[in-house]
Scaffold this motif. Structure first.
Motif, PDB file in Angstrom:
ATOM      1  N   ALA A  10       1.380   1.493 -10.974  1.00  0.00           N
ATOM      2  CA  ALA A  10       0.817   2.542 -10.080  1.00  0.00           C
ATOM      3  C   ALA A  10       2.247   3.561  -9.843  1.00  0.00           C
ATOM      4  O   ALA A  10       1.877   4.531  -9.108  1.00  0.00           O
ATOM      5  N   THR A  11       3.257   3.520 -10.414  1.00  0.00           N
ATOM      6  CA  THR A  11       4.072   4.217 -10.600  1.00  0.00           C
ATOM      7  C   THR A  11       4.246   5.253 -11.757  1.00  0.00           C
ATOM      8  O   THR A  11       4.770   4.859 -12.734  1.00  0.00           O
ATOM      9  N   PRO A  12       3.797   6.507 -11.678  1.00  0.00           N
ATOM     10  CA  PRO A  12       3.881   7.411 -12.769  1.00  0.00           C
ATOM     11  C   PRO A  12       5.142   7.730 -13.540  1.00  0.00           C
ATOM     12  O   PRO A  12       5.210   7.932 -14.720  1.00  0.00           O
ATOM     13  N   ASP A  13       6.210   7.742 -12.656  1.00  0.00           N
ATOM     14  CA  ASP A  13       7.404   8.094 -13.132  1.00  0.00           C
ATOM     15  C   ASP A  13       8.091   6.859 -13.942  1.00  0.00           C
ATOM     16  O   ASP A  13       8.297   5.875 -13.290  1.00  0.00           O
TER      17      ASP A  13
ATOM     18  N   ARG B 184       0.844  -1.319   0.018  1.00  0.00           N
ATOM     19  CA  ARG B 184      -0.017   0.143  -0.226  1.00  0.00           C
ATOM     20  C   ARG B 184       0.843   1.440  -0.068  1.00  0.00           C
ATOM     21  O   ARG B 184       0.524   2.127  -0.421  1.00  0.00           O
ATOM     22  N   SER B 185       1.998   1.310   0.840  1.00  0.00           N
ATOM     23  CA  SER B 185       2.714   2.536   0.695  1.00  0.00           C
ATOM     24  C   SER B 185       3.547   2.658  -0.578  1.00  0.00           C
ATOM     25  O   SER B 185       3.637   3.773  -0.925  1.00  0.00           O
ATOM     26  N   ASN B 186       3.982   1.847  -1.234  1.00  0.00           N
ATOM     27  CA  ASN B 186       4.479   1.884  -2.500  1.00  0.00           C
ATOM     28  C   ASN B 186       3.234   2.326  -3.552  1.00  0.00           C
ATOM     29  O   ASN B 186       3.842   3.446  -4.218  1.00  0.00           O
ATOM     30  N   ILE B 187       2.402   1.971  -3.493  1.00  0.00           N
ATOM     31  CA  ILE B 187       1.431   2.443  -4.258  1.00  0.00           C
ATOM     32  C   ILE B 187       0.998   3.932  -4.192  1.00  0.00           C
ATOM     33  O   ILE B 187       0.919   4.662  -5.059  1.00  0.00           O
ATOM     34  N   LEU B 188       0.834   4.252  -2.741  1.00  0.00           N
ATOM     35  CA  LEU B 188       0.334   5.797  -2.637  1.00  0.00           C
ATOM     36  C   LEU B 188       1.524   6.582  -2.641  1.00  0.00           C
ATOM     37  O   LEU B 188       1.271   7.716  -3.277  1.00  0.00           O
TER      38      LEU B 188
END
Length: 323
Positions: A282-285, A9-13
């Motif tokens: 989930a990572t935009p970059d 969850r932390s990585n996604i947020l």
């Protein structure tokens, strides 16, 4: 929830940092969130003693509360059938609780490599039980517990270590459409259809929109949400909601065929791949996504199944998977 699911969850947020790849091992060893303190209950026939022992807290049948599911395990495939046809397989709190418990209960069951979510009757799921929602609003003043349980169910589908395939042979509306969109894969019959018609009863399908917007173009998702129009299966493929459409009499076998291919792969590799796929999405970059994916592949390369699989390829023999 466990440390592993908290890390996911932390990585996604907050985005995946460059160091996330080195910690992928710990993030992949966790479990999906447990649901309540349900006592173990009798399960459907055909389950092994080992399976029953690992289903911590699963309630598939309890005194006065018949099971709304049927579960069968064969060839590494857990087939979960929604069986509340009288209520059009509505996502009541009982249905969602039983389904979440079942999915989470297979986390440590090595014989389960993939799950198929199917249904009895003409409706995959009609979404939330509106009578339950109305009653709770009138008597308790809030429906938060119901929508909270629904969110936990959808996240469990996404976070369990194994792929979940939706098999749709009829109508999937509102929360039922959300459940389809939350599954890793979805196969439908030619007469299946999908809709998010909450706007017609004054309750916008906001939570289903979360899943829809992550499966199709936002404008297509918004059109479904604003109009409530029913989308035929062939159009749902074009929109990205489902993977493929087959004749109704071929649906069961078409879904099983995909499930068997997945079940033939090493479980740990599938677990790594599923978790990593959604984390990088989930990572935009782009740079961070590649850094993360690179780290996962490096870690994966050091796992026993990769050693065996690559060795078998070089030696021209069939692999003997560890997991």
């Amino acid at each position: 929830s466990s440390p592993g699911s908290t890390m996911i969850r932390s990585n996604i947020l907050w985005g995946v940092k460059a160091r996330a790849a080195s910690s992928i091992r710990s993030s992949l060893t966790g479990h999906a969130p447990a649901f309540g303190s349900r006592k173990p209950q009798p399960a459907p026939s055909g389950w092994s003693a080992n399976t029953l022992g690992r289903l911590n807290g699963v309630r598939l049948a309890s005194s006065g509360t018949p099971s709304l599911l049927q579960v069968d395990i064969s060839e590494g495939i857990a087939t979960i059938t929604l069986k509340d046809d009288k209520k059009r397989n509505a996502l009541s709190s009982e249905m969602m609780g039983q389904l979440a418990d079942t999915l989470n209960g297979f986390q440590d069951e090595k014989t389960v490599k993939v799950a198929i979510l199917r249904h009895d009757g003409k409706v995959f799921s009609s979404g939330h039980d509106l009578k339950e929602l109305h009653l709770r609003q009138q008597t308790e003043g809030s429906t938060d517990p119901v929508f909270s349980l629904c969110t936990k169910l959808m996240l469990s589908v996404r976070r369990v270590r194994y792929p979940v395939i939706a098999e749709i042979g009829g109508l999937a509306t509102a929360g039922g459409c959300q459940l389809v969109a939350s599954c890793d894969l979805a196969i439908a019959s030619e007469d299946a259809s999908f809709a998010t018609p909450g706007v017609a009863i004054g309750l916008f399908c906001t939570t289903p929109g979360v899943a829809l917007a992550r499966n199709m173009h936002p404008k297509q998702a918004m059109e479904m949400l604003l109009t409530g129009d029913k989308i035929p299966a062939k159009q749902a493929v074009d929109m990205g909601l489902i993977n493929k459409v087959v004749p109704a009499d071929k649906l069961r076998e078409a879904t099983k065929e995909i499930a068997r291919k997945i079940a033939a792969a090493p479980s740990e590799t599938i677990k790594i791949g599923k978790a990593a796929f959604y984390m990088q999405i989930a990572t935009p970059d782009l740079d961070s996504a590649y850094q993360f994916a690179q780290g996962v592949m490096v870690d994966n390369m050091g796992r026993p199944d990769a050693t065996e699989g690559i060795g078998a390829f070089i030696e021209k023999r069939e692999p003997k998977w560890v997991s």
